[in-house]
Design an enzyme around this catalytic site. Structure first.
Site, PDB file in Angstrom:
ATOM      1  N   GLY A 223      -0.514   2.946   1.606  1.00 27.88           N
ATOM      2  CA  GLY A 223      -0.496   1.617   2.209  1.00 27.88           C
ATOM      3  C   GLY A 223       0.908   1.059   2.406  1.00 27.88           C
ATOM      4  O   GLY A 223       1.908   1.658   1.962  1.00 27.88           O
ATOM      5  N   HIS A 224       0.957  -0.105   3.009  1.00 24.85           N
ATOM      6  CA  HIS A 224       2.261  -0.695   3.312  1.00 24.85           C
ATOM      7  C   HIS A 224       2.982  -1.166   2.059  1.00 24.85           C
ATOM      8  O   HIS A 224       2.373  -1.572   1.089  1.00 24.85           O
ATOM      9  CB  HIS A 224       2.159  -1.823   4.330  1.00 24.85           C
ATOM     10  N   ASN A 225       4.293  -1.055   2.115  1.00 27.10           N
ATOM     11  CA  ASN A 225       5.186  -1.528   1.030  1.00 27.10           C
ATOM     12  C   ASN A 225       5.098  -0.679  -0.236  1.00 27.10           C
ATOM     13  O   ASN A 225       5.706  -1.027  -1.244  1.00 27.10           O
ATOM     14  CB  ASN A 225       4.893  -2.982   0.655  1.00 27.10           C
TER      15      ASN A 225
END
Lengths: 325, 325, 325
Positions: A223-225
């Site tokens: 996922g993001h980050n």
């Protein structure tokens, strides 16, 4: 295309007992090795297979020297599995069919992307504006690297990989979802391998970061980050939710899920199919899997599990009575 | 490419306390924001990070006004997270690099497909016969939309998405499987976002239906004949088996599995990695996850779990004796 | 494009009661069938839907003959579901739109690959050196078949499939990972169907083998050196780790995980989302899933589960005391 035993030990080291001129035609497991094959003993528990193997030669640790000697030719090395890994690399190089094209003409590369001249870009890849691909990195077929994402040197991305799709960022509003544009990118270090159809999302504001030496198997979702530390390895079908921070030298077994915003320390090992619902700050092995059983037994135990807290209370009550009595 | 605070509140509303001329060079989280960044406070629990942030300006709710004021410039708005979502959209628009090509020349579009002139079709997409793509819909690279599938307006499909592969329909016969041809298609509403490498299968007889405003993350599998209601959102790695009917305004956490032919009411929320084995007709949060533990503790508890039904019987027996005594 | 009932029973058999000239315009489920539709009763539990259906004709088993007769036209056949499967095939064939191109010009096929002249290769597929594709096999769009992998006859590979990416082989060394080159390939038998974005890795030394008649749904990961026996079927999102050997005529439910180096006998059925952590040598149904519950109840039971082994000891202690008393 055979390799002689002498050439192998000259290239990789190890102490050969046997004929340097013996031709090795293939690498094979102990059980299926024919008398033109080189094999290896990764673990003492396979010593019976060693004794029975028809291999032309076997790679063993010093402790297995005598058992190996009773059978035929052998190479002694401190870490046979590592030796075998290097041997597969030597073998592949010796058998490589020349393929001079570095960038396949069917790849779609934006003029503002930067691809190192030594990188290899396979058929039908897409490299978007501002993306950077480092030296000696190989993208197999049908890989997408989205805008502004950066891949380091000596990486290997398998078919279907998607780097830098939008992270899943949504703000609820009036019963619908408002998109949070994903303004970060993905930054991948050196010596990273990424398996087929694995996805690594771009960050919402800052970059998603995959550090040097990370190895990801197929069909993984990052996922993001997220941040994944050096030399961490994950098996197939793992999902890591947004903003998780995973340390260095971790391993995550196949099908495990790591929830978002968690921290895993360096050296944490997650068993296959385990769901990580809290941060783990101490190295070690962690597991959470419902044990498999025949279906009838499972049904009974699963039904009882839904009353478990009540059972605990009843046990407590009995203990209290017993104490009082 | 900076935006001034004045321009931001002119576009998005909110009450600015601070200099309208301040230039914002980036959006950033509170902790890493530099003095040219705009940040936001999504939850009161981060108020310490707010106080310590170097951001040029912060977006806060009315209740945080005083804490924000003690620090510097701020924008007050009832829902800072929503404001932030709109801000990312404004930011992206302001920084968009012009890309006049709406249909990439490498895309393979069947002459009998219908693509709205305002739709954008990325590199190496495949749009088969009879497919329809609505207004302002964006297909990133390497998306497949199969025969007769329909995508509404303002949708966003990320790389590797497969719409309309055959559902998994098989009739057993003489120890083998006979294929059930999948004669339906996929019908996707407006404002739907579909993550990278996610698959939505075509229906067996009727269509698989994804209603307006649904948001699907990466690597999700939606089986044939499934129906997903408006504004439902699913995180990565979810699997929904055939003929499940999922209501509107549901959320499904990452890695969850929904078995086939089940019904989920509107407003049902499934926790990550939960397996939905029965219909759920009441809104609420539902969970079924084995708790993670250190491996040694897990082993003991998992082994005991396989005897749980027996333990219950033993407890019952003790209680009975106790009653009798 | 309609089919008459007479033509259907002439092609597929079955005993028609009703007008051979009736035109069937569509196939449909009982509940939504209109009076120009042919429908079927797969299970006696749907007999109410049968009685209420508006279908022009229904396919039923001999036991349902009377109920069907009370309603209108019907076809009697021993296995209505199988009949329906054959009917979908007839229907598809009758409605097929001619598509003379067997190899789409956008496919990238290595000159040293061998594609049978009757095979169909879709848009943007990649077939690498030494790969072989058998007679009447269909690759939909965007499929990759890597070096030296072999696909048998009459197979169907859906979009995004990756055959022959490297297996996940790594030897640990000095805190990093040394790649084990994957020198085997993938060998797929006849009549195999592989779902969208599913991945089958090449073997480390020998081949990964998928036997005749295997059916794999979407987003499945098959690790290196795995062997899957004839006519085994797996639902979406399954992961099979390296060197697992799965028998013939097995089924694996969606989202299940099979760990590496395990053996599953012929006729083993694994429930959805179950984690197979040990070999299973006896046919049967096996399950291991945490039961879903409302979140509050789950929280209590999950917390108690972490003390389960201790509860067992306390129960034992009480029993001992009770015996002594």
């Amino acid at each position: 295309m055979a390799l002689r035993l002498g050439a192998i030990v000259d290239a990789l080291g190890g102490e050969l007992t046997g004929d340097r001129e013996t031709c090795i035609e293939r690498l094979a497991p102990l059980q299926t090795a024919t008398d033109d094959a080189l094999s290896f003993l990764s673990h003492p528990k396979y010593r019976k297979e060693l004794a029975a193997s028809h291999a032309a030669c076997v790679i063993v640790s010093p402790a297995m020297r005598e058992i190996a000697a009773a059978r035929g030719a052998f190479i002694v090395t401190p870490d046979p599995y590592l030796y075998f890994a290097h041997l597969t690399q030597l073998w592949k190089k010796a058998h490589a069919r020349p393929d001079p094209v570095q960038v396949h003409p069917s790849a779609v590369i934006h003029p503002e992307a930067v691809v190192h001249p030594s990188a290899s870009i396979g058929a039908l890849c897409v490299i978007e504006r501002g993306a950077r691909i480092g030296a000696d990195t190989v993208l197999k077929s049908r890989v997408t690297v989205s805008e502004d994402c950066r891949i380091g040197a000596r990486c290997l991305l398998h078919p279907g990989v998607v780097i830098g799709a939008d992270g899943f960022g949504l703000a609820p509003h009036d019963g619908a979802w408002v998109k949070i544009e994903q303004l970060g990118a993905v930054r991948i270090g050196d010596d990273v391998e990424i398996g087929a159809n694995t996805c690594i999302d771009r960050g919402a504001l800052e970059d998603t970061v995959i550090e040097d030496g990370v190895k990801l198997d197929n069909l993984i979702q990052i996922g993001h980050n997220v941040r994944i530390g050096q030399h961490t390895a994950m098996a197939g079908c793992v999902g890591v939710a947004g903003s998780a921070v995973i340390g260095a030298h971790c391993t995550v077994g196949g099908g495990a899920i790591v929830l978002g915003h968690l921290t895993l320390a360096d050296g944490v090992h997650i068993s296959a199919a385990t769901v990580v619902t809290r941060s783990i700050l101490k190295p070690g092995q962690y597991t959470g899997v419902f044990p498999i059983d025949d279906n009838a037994a499972w049904e009974k135990n699963a039904a009882t599990l839904k009353q478990l807290h009540g059972l605990r209370d009843r046990l407590k009550a009995l203990e209290k009575k017993d104490d009082a009595g």
